[in-house]
Design an enzyme around this catalytic site. Sequence first.
Site, PDB file in Angstrom:
ATOM      1  N   ASP A  32       0.944  -1.275   0.009  1.00 35.25           N
ATOM      2  CA  ASP A  32      -0.017   0.097  -0.059  1.00 35.25           C
ATOM      3  C   ASP A  32       0.951   1.263   0.162  1.00 35.25           C
ATOM      4  O   ASP A  32       0.406   2.415   0.012  1.00 35.25           O
ATOM      5  CB  ASP A  32      -0.974   0.061   1.265  1.00 35.25           C
ATOM      6  CG  ASP A  32      -1.996  -1.027   1.074  1.00 35.25           C
ATOM      7  OD1 ASP A  32      -2.647  -1.269  -0.048  1.00 35.25           O
ATOM      8  OD2 ASP A  32      -2.460  -1.576   2.298  1.00 35.25           O
ATOM      9  N   GLU A  37       0.570   9.637   0.192  1.00 38.51           N
ATOM     10  CA  GLU A  37      -0.243  10.640   1.079  1.00 38.51           C
ATOM     11  C   GLU A  37      -0.644  10.180   2.675  1.00 38.51           C
ATOM     12  O   GLU A  37      -0.445  11.135   3.456  1.00 38.51           O
ATOM     13  CB  GLU A  37      -1.594  10.833   0.803  1.00 38.51           C
ATOM     14  CG  GLU A  37      -2.169  12.079   1.143  1.00 38.51           C
ATOM     15  CD  GLU A  37      -3.716  12.372   0.530  1.00 38.51           C
ATOM     16  OE1 GLU A  37      -3.892  13.576   0.310  1.00 38.51           O
ATOM     17  OE2 GLU A  37      -4.403  11.252   0.064  1.00 38.51           O
ATOM     18  N   ASP A  38      -0.937   9.173   2.869  1.00 46.37           N
ATOM     19  CA  ASP A  38      -1.256   8.680   4.255  1.00 46.37           C
ATOM     20  C   ASP A  38      -0.287   8.610   5.281  1.00 46.37           C
ATOM     21  O   ASP A  38      -0.453   8.504   6.493  1.00 46.37           O
ATOM     22  CB  ASP A  38      -1.849   7.090   4.145  1.00 46.37           C
ATOM     23  CG  ASP A  38      -3.263   7.042   3.268  1.00 46.37           C
ATOM     24  OD1 ASP A  38      -4.127   8.047   3.554  1.00 46.37           O
ATOM     25  OD2 ASP A  38      -3.570   6.123   2.619  1.00 46.37           O
ATOM     26  N   ARG A  57       0.405  -0.891   7.555  1.00 47.24           N
ATOM     27  CA  ARG A  57       0.836   0.142   6.778  1.00 47.24           C
ATOM     28  C   ARG A  57       1.835   1.206   7.685  1.00 47.24           C
ATOM     29  O   ARG A  57       2.531   1.775   7.246  1.00 47.24           O
ATOM     30  CB  ARG A  57      -0.163   1.079   6.403  1.00 47.24           C
ATOM     31  CG  ARG A  57      -1.241   0.373   5.461  1.00 47.24           C
ATOM     32  CD  ARG A  57      -2.094   1.316   4.683  1.00 47.24           C
ATOM     33  NE  ARG A  57      -1.486   2.274   3.743  1.00 47.24           N
ATOM     34  CZ  ARG A  57      -1.504   3.450   3.357  1.00 47.24           C
ATOM     35  NH1 ARG A  57      -2.915   3.629   3.262  1.00 47.24           N
ATOM     36  NH2 ARG A  57      -0.803   4.181   2.503  1.00 47.24           N
ATOM     37  N   HIS A 132     -11.937   7.408   3.506  1.00 40.50           N
ATOM     38  CA  HIS A 132     -11.147   8.592   4.019  1.00 40.50           C
ATOM     39  C   HIS A 132     -11.759   9.868   3.706  1.00 40.50           C
ATOM     40  O   HIS A 132     -12.642   9.767   2.629  1.00 40.50           O
ATOM     41  CB  HIS A 132      -9.712   8.662   3.119  1.00 40.50           C
ATOM     42  CG  HIS A 132      -8.744   7.787   3.722  1.00 40.50           C
ATOM     43  ND1 HIS A 132      -7.878   7.055   2.945  1.00 40.50           N
ATOM     44  CD2 HIS A 132      -8.360   7.103   4.934  1.00 40.50           C
ATOM     45  CE1 HIS A 132      -7.176   6.395   3.553  1.00 40.50           C
ATOM     46  NE2 HIS A 132      -7.239   6.611   4.745  1.00 40.50           N
ATOM     47  N   CYS A 219      -3.899  10.320  -3.440  1.00 42.92           N
ATOM     48  CA  CYS A 219      -3.268   9.282  -2.314  1.00 42.92           C
ATOM     49  C   CYS A 219      -1.841   9.089  -2.782  1.00 42.92           C
ATOM     50  O   CYS A 219      -0.864   8.785  -1.974  1.00 42.92           O
ATOM     51  CB  CYS A 219      -3.798   8.047  -2.552  1.00 42.92           C
ATOM     52  SG  CYS A 219      -5.735   8.106  -2.017  1.00 42.92           S
TER      53      CYS A 219
END
Length: 229
Positions: A32, A37-38, A57, A132, A219
């Site tokens: 992932d 961005e996360d 993650r 999200h 993302c």
Amino acid sequence: DRARAQHLGYEEALRDLGCEVLQLAEEPELPDSVFVEDAAVVVDELAVVTRPGASSRRGEVQSLAEALAQWREITQIQAPGALDGGDVLRLGRIFYVGLSSRTNAEGLRQLALALEPRGYSVRGVELGACLHLKSAACAVAEGVVLANPDWLDVGVFGDAEVIAVAEEEPFAANAVAVGDAVIHPAAFLLTRQRLQVRGISVRPVEVDELAKAEGGVSCCSVLVTVAAS
């Protein structure tokens, strides 16, 4: 192969809009991690490295923190806080944070502790049926939000102008603003037309393969403003 080609097309769009693209080393054990961005929230004064809500993650943040450290002071969300960058939407000096399956109240509190002393405001947002906040709403120009009103109460954005996605395109709210233009999935023609009627320049990109993993165009990058030396 199709996902790789689409990601390269996305990078090309960023370059065409004036960005320098820094691609970090591949991390095959973290599939992932393409949705970079996360892993961070970046402002002029510092970078807040997140603690992703999915435990699988959490190994993603180290390489991004190392990359960002050349430009920003680094602070990090700590357990039991959870925060995904995809839940963080900035409008001017206000940060809206989606309280989702990936971001909790403690993550929001720690983000506020990092940002509010620097003159920002941080506000929580309840979400509907989406992963999200940025699945439901994204900034597409100064004071303008592209949103799906079925997935959140757009009244939380106060005086901001809201452009609603086409009803036939519920996933079309995700976009990334770069300068005076917006990168937007090519599949969502009806919503793109609404942006263009509003006078917003749109750069469509093919990302349908990435979307199969619930990824959007925002993302796949962390945008960092770097002062000229």
